[in-house]
Design a protein around this motif. Structure first.
Motif, PDB file in Angstrom:
ATOM      1  N   ILE A  36      30.776 -16.927  16.914  1.00  0.00           N
ATOM      2  CA  ILE A  36      32.102 -16.726  17.492  1.00  0.00           C
ATOM      3  C   ILE A  36      31.951 -15.818  18.704  1.00  0.00           C
ATOM      4  CG2 ILE A  36      34.466 -15.913  17.009  1.00  0.00           C
ATOM      5  CD1 ILE A  36      33.794 -16.220  14.031  1.00  0.00           C
ATOM      6  N   ASP A  37      32.810 -15.972  19.704  1.00  0.00           N
ATOM      7  CA  ASP A  37      32.759 -15.141  20.892  1.00  0.00           C
ATOM      8  C   ASP A  37      32.827 -13.660  20.512  1.00  0.00           C
ATOM      9  OD1 ASP A  37      33.060 -14.805  23.914  1.00  0.00           O
ATOM     10  OD2 ASP A  37      34.852 -13.776  23.164  1.00  0.00           O
ATOM     11  N   MET A  38      31.925 -12.845  21.072  1.00  0.00           N
ATOM     12  CA  MET A  38      31.862 -11.435  20.717  1.00  0.00           C
ATOM     13  C   MET A  38      33.175 -10.717  20.995  1.00  0.00           C
ATOM     14  SD  MET A  38      29.214  -8.403  21.940  1.00  0.00           S
ATOM     15  CE  MET A  38      27.834  -9.022  20.979  1.00  0.00           C
ATOM     16  N   ASN A  39      33.843 -11.071  22.076  1.00  0.00           N
ATOM     17  CA  ASN A  39      35.109 -10.416  22.395  1.00  0.00           C
ATOM     18  C   ASN A  39      36.152 -10.653  21.307  1.00  0.00           C
ATOM     19  OD1 ASN A  39      34.269  -9.300  24.868  1.00  0.00           O
ATOM     20  ND2 ASN A  39      34.677 -11.226  25.934  1.00  0.00           N
ATOM     21  N   TRP A  40      36.134 -11.858  20.706  1.00  0.00           N
ATOM     22  CA  TRP A  40      37.078 -12.124  19.610  1.00  0.00           C
ATOM     23  C   TRP A  40      36.762 -11.234  18.417  1.00  0.00           C
ATOM     24  CZ3 TRP A  40      36.921 -13.251  14.503  1.00  0.00           C
ATOM     25  CH2 TRP A  40      38.116 -13.670  13.900  1.00  0.00           C
ATOM     26  N   VAL A  41      35.477 -11.105  18.096  1.00  0.00           N
ATOM     27  CA  VAL A  41      35.089 -10.289  16.945  1.00  0.00           C
ATOM     28  C   VAL A  41      35.489  -8.835  17.168  1.00  0.00           C
ATOM     29  CG1 VAL A  41      33.183  -9.544  15.482  1.00  0.00           C
ATOM     30  CG2 VAL A  41      33.154 -11.843  16.465  1.00  0.00           C
TER      31      VAL A  41
ATOM     32  N   ARG B  75      33.621 -19.065  10.628  1.00  0.00           N
ATOM     33  CA  ARG B  75      34.832 -18.412  11.141  1.00  0.00           C
ATOM     34  C   ARG B  75      35.664 -17.840  10.000  1.00  0.00           C
ATOM     35  NH1 ARG B  75      36.073 -23.711  14.589  1.00  0.00           N
ATOM     36  NH2 ARG B  75      35.219 -24.491  12.613  1.00  0.00           N
ATOM     37  N   VAL B  76      35.655 -18.526   8.872  1.00  0.00           N
ATOM     38  CA  VAL B  76      36.368 -18.019   7.700  1.00  0.00           C
ATOM     39  C   VAL B  76      35.703 -16.741   7.202  1.00  0.00           C
ATOM     40  CG1 VAL B  76      37.038 -18.515   5.325  1.00  0.00           C
ATOM     41  CG2 VAL B  76      37.171 -20.318   7.052  1.00  0.00           C
ATOM     42  N   ILE B  77      34.371 -16.739   7.165  1.00  0.00           N
ATOM     43  CA  ILE B  77      33.648 -15.557   6.708  1.00  0.00           C
ATOM     44  C   ILE B  77      33.940 -14.371   7.629  1.00  0.00           C
ATOM     45  CG2 ILE B  77      31.358 -14.552   6.366  1.00  0.00           C
ATOM     46  CD1 ILE B  77      30.393 -17.337   5.526  1.00  0.00           C
ATOM     47  N   ALA B  78      33.947 -14.598   8.938  1.00  0.00           N
ATOM     48  CA  ALA B  78      34.244 -13.515   9.883  1.00  0.00           C
ATOM     49  C   ALA B  78      35.635 -12.947   9.640  1.00  0.00           C
ATOM     50  CB  ALA B  78      34.122 -14.029  11.318  1.00  0.00           C
TER      51      ALA B  78
END
Length: 220
Positions: A114-119, A66-69
Motif C-alpha cells: 500500500i502507498d506509504m503515505n496512506w499508511v 489491505r485488510v490486514i493493514a
C-alpha cells in the motif's frame, strides 16, 4: 489534588529477528530495578483484533493485505484506549510502558503493498493520541535476520521471508528519514552480542529520554 508523574512510553522497532523482544525484557528489568513500575506489551496485541491478525499471518484466516493493514490500525487504537490495560491508561497512572512494535512497523511492513503515505495517514489516528517518548530501531541486515529465523524451530509467518524482510528494512529506512526528527527515533546496530546491544540501549535511553519524563501531570 495529587501529583502523578506520567509514565514513559518507549518503543522498540526492527525487522523480525532483530532482537527486539530480548531488549524489551532487558530494559524492563532495568527500569524495574530502578524502582519504577513497568508494563511490557507488543503488537499485534493479544486482544480480539490482534488475534485475527495472527490468524491471518499463520494462514488460518486468509485476508487481503489491505485488510490486514486496516486491522493493525484498529488494533493499535484499541491498544491505546481500552479501559482494561490500554497504554494511555497505564501512562496516566505513572506506569512506564515498553512496547515491541508500534506504528512504524505498519509503515515498514505494509508500504510494500500500500502507498506509504496512506499508511502514515491511517496511523495518524494513533499518533495524534500518543507519540512514543523514544523509539529505538534495532538495525540488522535482512540476510542476518533470515539466518536467525531459520535457526529457530518454529513456523514462520508470511513476512518472515527474505523478500519481505528486505522490503521492510528499506521501508524502515525511508520512514525514519521521513519521521525520525519528529518522533525521536534512535538507531542502534543489532549486529553485536545481546550484552553489547543492551549497553547501547541503556545509553540511548539515558541520553535521549531522561529529561522527558520529569514532568508531572495533575490528577484530581
Amino acid at each position: 489534588m495529587s501529583i502523578t508523574t506520567r509514565g514513559r512510553f518507549i518503543v522498540f522497532e526492527g525487522i523480525d529477528a532483530s532482537g527486539k523482544s530480548t531488549q524489551v525484557n532487558r530494559l524492563a528489568e532495568m527500569v524495574s530495578a530502578a524502582g519504577r513500575k513497568v508494563h511490557i506489551t507488543a503488537e499485534p496485541t493479544t486482544g480480539p483484533i490482534g488475534s485475527l491478525i495472527r490468524q491471518a499471518f499463520s494462514g488460518r484466516t486468509p485476508l487481503d493485505d489491505r485488510v490486514i493493514a486496516a486491522l493493525f490500525v484498529a488494533d493499535r487504537i484499541d491498544h491505546l484506549t481500552n479501559e482494561r490495560d490500554g497504554i494511555l491508561e497505564l501512562l496516566g497512572r505513572g506506569i512506564d510502558v515498553i512496547s515491541d512494535r508500534y506504528y512504524l512497523s505498519s509503515v515498514a511492513y505494509h508500504s510494500s503493498d500500500i502507498d506509504m503515505n496512506w499508511v502514515v495517514r491511517a496511523n495518524e489516528l494513533s499518533t495524534d493520541l500518543l507519540l512514543p517518548d523514544l523509539t529505538i530501531y534495532l538495525d540488522v541486515a535482512p540476510a542476518v535476520a533470515l539466518r536467525r529465523l531459520q535457526s529457530r524451530a518454529q513456523q514462520t509467518d508470511k513476512f518472515e521471508v527474505f523478500e519481505r524482510l528486505s522490503a521492510a528494512h528499506n521501508n524502515y529506512e525511508r520512514a525514519i528519514e521521513l519521521l525520525g526528527t519528529r518522533d525521536n527515533i534512535q538507531v542502534i546496530s543489532a549486529d553485536g552480542t545481546l550484552e553489547e546491544i543492551a549497553v547501547e540501549v541503556q545509553a540511548v535511553v539515558n541520553r535521549s529520554a531522561g529529561d522527558v519524563f520529569q514532568q508531572a501531570i495533575s490528577t484530581v
